[in-house]
Design an enzyme around this catalytic site. Sequence first.
Site, short mmCIF file in Angstrom:
data_model
loop_
_atom_site.label_atom_id
_atom_site.label_comp_id
_atom_site.label_asym_id
_atom_site.label_seq_id
_atom_site.Cartn_x
_atom_site.Cartn_y
_atom_site.Cartn_z
N GLN A 106 0.81 -1.77 -0.33
CA GLN A 106 -0.35 0.17 0.18
C GLN A 106 0.73 1.63 -0.06
OE1 GLN A 106 -3.31 -0.35 3.37
NE2 GLN A 106 -1.67 -2.40 3.51
N HIS A 124 -1.44 2.17 -3.64
CA HIS A 124 -2.12 3.15 -3.90
C HIS A 124 -1.50 4.68 -4.56
CE1 HIS A 124 -4.20 1.84 -0.10
NE2 HIS A 124 -4.28 1.79 -1.11
N CYS A 135 -6.49 15.10 -17.56
CA CYS A 135 -7.03 14.28 -18.23
C CYS A 135 -6.16 12.92 -18.02
CB CYS A 135 -6.55 14.55 -20.60
SG CYS A 135 -4.17 15.28 -20.31
N CYS A 155 -2.66 18.83 -22.31
CA CYS A 155 -4.50 20.20 -22.34
C CYS A 155 -3.99 20.73 -21.44
CB CYS A 155 -5.17 19.29 -21.29
SG CYS A 155 -5.04 18.67 -19.55
N GLY A 192 3.42 -4.77 9.41
CA GLY A 192 2.69 -3.03 8.95
C GLY A 192 1.99 -2.50 8.77
P1 OAD Z 1 -1.23 2.55 8.57
O1 OAD Z 1 -0.15 4.08 9.97
O2 OAD Z 1 -2.20 2.88 9.10
O3 OAD Z 1 -0.85 1.49 10.25
C1 OAD Z 1 0.72 1.39 9.97
C2 OAD Z 1 1.29 -0.06 10.58
O4 OAD Z 1 2.26 -0.04 11.00
C3 OAD Z 1 0.19 -0.08 12.55
O5 OAD Z 1 -0.52 -0.48 12.65
C4 OAD Z 1 1.50 0.26 13.31
O6 OAD Z 1 0.79 -1.03 14.61
C5 OAD Z 1 2.72 -0.66 13.08
N1 OAD Z 1 3.79 -0.20 12.12
C6 OAD Z 1 4.54 1.01 13.12
N2 OAD Z 1 6.20 0.62 13.22
C7 OAD Z 1 6.01 -0.44 13.20
C8 OAD Z 1 7.30 -1.58 12.37
N3 OAD Z 1 8.75 -0.65 13.11
N4 OAD Z 1 7.30 -2.64 11.83
C9 OAD Z 1 6.19 -3.15 11.17
N5 OAD Z 1 4.32 -2.10 12.14
C10 OAD Z 1 4.67 -1.50 12.36
O7 OAD Z 1 -0.45 2.23 7.85
P2 OAD Z 1 -1.29 1.35 6.19
O8 OAD Z 1 -2.10 0.36 7.28
O9 OAD Z 1 -0.08 1.20 5.55
O10 OAD Z 1 -3.49 5.40 1.38
O11 OAD Z 1 -2.63 2.45 6.05
C11 OAD Z 1 -2.95 2.26 5.03
C12 OAD Z 1 -3.22 3.69 3.66
O12 OAD Z 1 -3.54 4.03 4.75
C13 OAD Z 1 -1.89 3.99 3.56
O13 OAD Z 1 -1.75 3.11 2.71
C14 OAD Z 1 -2.38 5.54 3.22
C15 OAD Z 1 -3.33 6.16 4.83
O14 OAD Z 1 -4.73 6.77 4.16
C16 OAD Z 1 -3.04 6.68 1.07
O15 OAD Z 1 -2.22 6.94 0.84
C17 OAD Z 1 -4.62 6.08 0.18
#
Ligand code: OAD
Length: 251
Positions: A106, A124, A135, A155, A192
Amino acid sequence: MTQSLTALLHRLADWLGSAPATAVLTGAGVSAESGVPTFRDAQTGLWARYDPQDLATEEAFRRRPELVWQWYQWRRSLVTATRPNAAHHALAALADHLSDLTLITQNVDDLHERAGSADVIHLHGNLFDNRCFTCATPYTRPVGDSPSPPDCPACGALVRPSVVWFGEPLPEAQLDRARFAMENAALVLVVGTSARVHPAAGLAVRACERGARLVEINPAQTPLSPVADLCLRGPSGPIMTELLSLLREGA
Ligand code: OAD
């Protein structure tokens, strides 16, 4: 590494060794140890400091294109200054030990690629790519550290970062490839991610419902934890490093 975590890692290494196909889904947590902020972690997460409605929606870009552009330029410079961490490197090396591995992320950063992973599915989008807001023509000229979005040569409308914003669909080709990998995986490793954003998180849930083994690596509990076959609690760098060395020993 505690004894119980080591025992769980042995089990995971066995499962990986016998799985005909594996899909890995990563989120911001995998880049946290590189110094890239996550989104939802309290205090340090981007969404704790910034309102996504002001920075990560089409409406925000229509209202204040320069502000949105500058925020992404800041994130670009931040990511450029970082390096892949042990988890990115271990995930790249995993490909040498598993017959069929698909890496789905992601994340919009390029740290998996810089660690050597090939063919990464970016659900993403990519932080360093741009396209026309109107466009959708890809904009491939260098943008340097320009504080304002360039004009589209096709455009004349403004150019935007080629990332997925709230309310936007995921890139179809990437989503199809991710679905295919998740539908065919015997084991799904989720690393993560808070698993709160769909459809990405739903792919892992569906794989689990279909009978794939689901393994989570995360220091914190997520909505996937109750359905996971195994939860490895801790940061992904040391856990993935240990997993890789177990796979190497078994090779
Ligand atoms: P989040 O910020 O929602 O979650 C991050 C996760 O990483 C949490 O569950 C933490 O516990 C975990 N974490 C923190 N440190 C860590 C480490 N050292 N090792 C392993 N895990 C760790 O991020 P995402 O789940 O990636 O979307 O969020 C999903 C989407 O929400 C992103 O791609 C973005 C955001 O809005 C868009 O921009 C479209």
